[in-house]
Write an enzyme that holds these catalytic residues in place. Sequence first.
Site, PDB file in Angstrom:
ATOM      1  N   ASP A 126      61.449  27.342  41.860  1.00 15.45           N
ATOM      2  CA  ASP A 126      62.089  27.427  43.166  1.00 15.45           C
ATOM      3  C   ASP A 126      63.034  26.238  43.302  1.00 15.45           C
ATOM      4  O   ASP A 126      62.785  25.170  42.749  1.00 15.45           O
ATOM      5  CB  ASP A 126      61.009  27.394  44.255  1.00 15.45           C
ATOM      6  CG  ASP A 126      61.531  27.773  45.621  1.00 15.45           C
ATOM      7  OD1 ASP A 126      62.757  27.821  45.795  1.00 15.45           O
ATOM      8  OD2 ASP A 126      60.708  28.023  46.513  1.00 15.45           O
ATOM      9  N   ASP A 152      56.319  36.751  44.705  1.00 11.44           N
ATOM     10  CA  ASP A 152      55.434  35.591  44.567  1.00 11.44           C
ATOM     11  C   ASP A 152      54.818  35.310  45.929  1.00 11.44           C
ATOM     12  O   ASP A 152      55.413  35.637  46.956  1.00 11.44           O
ATOM     13  CB  ASP A 152      56.198  34.357  44.089  1.00 11.44           C
ATOM     14  CG  ASP A 152      56.905  33.650  45.244  1.00 11.44           C
ATOM     15  OD1 ASP A 152      56.375  32.642  45.742  1.00 11.44           O
ATOM     16  OD2 ASP A 152      57.981  34.113  45.666  1.00 11.44           O
ATOM     17  N   CYS A 166      36.145  46.064  39.290  1.00 10.16           N
ATOM     18  CA  CYS A 166      37.040  45.034  38.760  1.00 10.16           C
ATOM     19  C   CYS A 166      36.625  44.645  37.345  1.00 10.16           C
ATOM     20  O   CYS A 166      35.440  44.480  37.051  1.00 10.16           O
ATOM     21  CB  CYS A 166      37.015  43.812  39.675  1.00 10.16           C
ATOM     22  SG  CYS A 166      38.046  42.445  39.117  1.00 10.16           S
ATOM     23  N   CYS A 207      37.693  41.766  35.888  1.00 13.66           N
ATOM     24  CA  CYS A 207      38.013  40.349  35.676  1.00 13.66           C
ATOM     25  C   CYS A 207      36.808  39.602  35.098  1.00 13.66           C
ATOM     26  O   CYS A 207      35.666  40.063  35.200  1.00 13.66           O
ATOM     27  CB  CYS A 207      38.483  39.711  36.980  1.00 13.66           C
ATOM     28  SG  CYS A 207      37.172  39.175  38.108  1.00 13.66           S
ATOM     29  N   CYS A 209      33.944  38.997  37.780  1.00 12.67           N
ATOM     30  CA  CYS A 209      33.111  40.139  38.180  1.00 12.67           C
ATOM     31  C   CYS A 209      32.208  40.630  37.050  1.00 12.67           C
ATOM     32  O   CYS A 209      31.177  41.266  37.311  1.00 12.67           O
ATOM     33  CB  CYS A 209      34.003  41.278  38.690  1.00 12.67           C
ATOM     34  SG  CYS A 209      34.725  40.942  40.313  1.00 12.67           S
ATOM     35  N   HIS A 217      39.550  35.629  40.317  1.00 11.08           N
ATOM     36  CA  HIS A 217      39.393  37.023  40.732  1.00 11.08           C
ATOM     37  C   HIS A 217      40.625  37.534  41.470  1.00 11.08           C
ATOM     38  O   HIS A 217      41.145  38.613  41.164  1.00 11.08           O
ATOM     39  CB  HIS A 217      38.163  37.199  41.632  1.00 11.08           C
ATOM     40  CG  HIS A 217      38.138  38.541  42.303  1.00 11.08           C
ATOM     41  ND1 HIS A 217      37.704  39.686  41.659  1.00 11.08           N
ATOM     42  CD2 HIS A 217      38.564  38.936  43.543  1.00 11.08           C
ATOM     43  CE1 HIS A 217      37.854  40.723  42.477  1.00 11.08           C
ATOM     44  NE2 HIS A 217      38.372  40.293  43.623  1.00 11.08           N
TER      45      HIS A 217
END
Length: 382
Positions: A89, A277, A315, A317, A320, A346
Amino acid sequence: MYKLLKQEGSARRAEFTTNRGTVQTPAFMNVATAAAIKGAVSAGDLKTLGCQIMLSNTYHLHVRPGDEVIRGCGGLHKFTTWDGPILTDSGGFQVFSLATLRHITEEGVTFASHVDGRRIFMGPEESMTIQSNLGSTIAMAFDECIENPAPFDYVKASCARTVRWLKRCQAEMARLKKMAELNTMPGTVNPGQMLFGINQGCTYTDLRVEHMKKIAELELDGYAIGGLAVGEPTEVMYDIIDNVTPHMPQNKIRYLMGVGTPANILNAVERGVDLFDCVMPSRNARHGHLFTSKGIINLNNKKYEYDMSPIDENCGCPVCSRYSKAYIRHLLKSQEMLSQRLTVMHNLWFYNHLMEDIRNALDNGCFAEFKREKEEILSTRI
């Protein structure tokens, strides 16, 4: 380079190629403001979580540790060990939101650092030099982030100045690349660095459209819509996107800055946006607010005290697959650092895989159905 693969209505499925790899879009950028994701998540973790682009901030890295330090360490990629694309940015938003005692002139902005109060000057050339030292894949042009609401005449004048600043950014980036080509110091760390322009205009549709038309003439690598999701009603944001995107180059990537919720993303994709974003997934996670396939949960609630099921049974991930709601809730209540790491991982997995699901829906020509099915569910607080 932006390559459109498929379109469903205004929604676009594409590939965006950089000198650090090709990004499948629509995509979400994971926000590493100070070159790290808050919550003890590393560059290696980002790969595991499906991240394609990391976003870092020019202002924060200029203040600490200093862009010259990062240049001396080989640039952001070597510094962080992240080998994929990095977008920086411009620092404009932070200059106007964090810094105090600002003084704006045609040359740029003089302000006091929020860290130690020292006086700093930043204009288009300074922003480009800092981002050149950082060596990011994509540099954002320096712009004025206008508070909302703001008087029409001020916004109009600010938009005109932002166009002038954009042209100066373009010229300075070209100069730095030329110096690198001639092996003249201080050339840019990344000679292939891209430049994105930013559309401004507050909530004045006519100014937004006029500004977008002007910056579209400059043949940049990509275009962003800035200054939204700062308190205006959601429908106003969607209306501005509806009006601006038809004037954005069809063959360039489109980035909606600082947005947002899963519903925001679905609606913006529907309107032709490619890149997003937001600090929301990581910030909310650190406070126990987690996104799931069934809606949003607050893991601080007592009902999860004995709940040995994962955050989201659907999920995949790493969190999880191993940890329970009860355990993570305990970590949050005990203020253990591990709670932040697990919850942030997560939520970032959720966002990156939501984008993957959106891409798959576009590939299969069923995005409209996917949006209808998911928008309300993902916005529901359980």
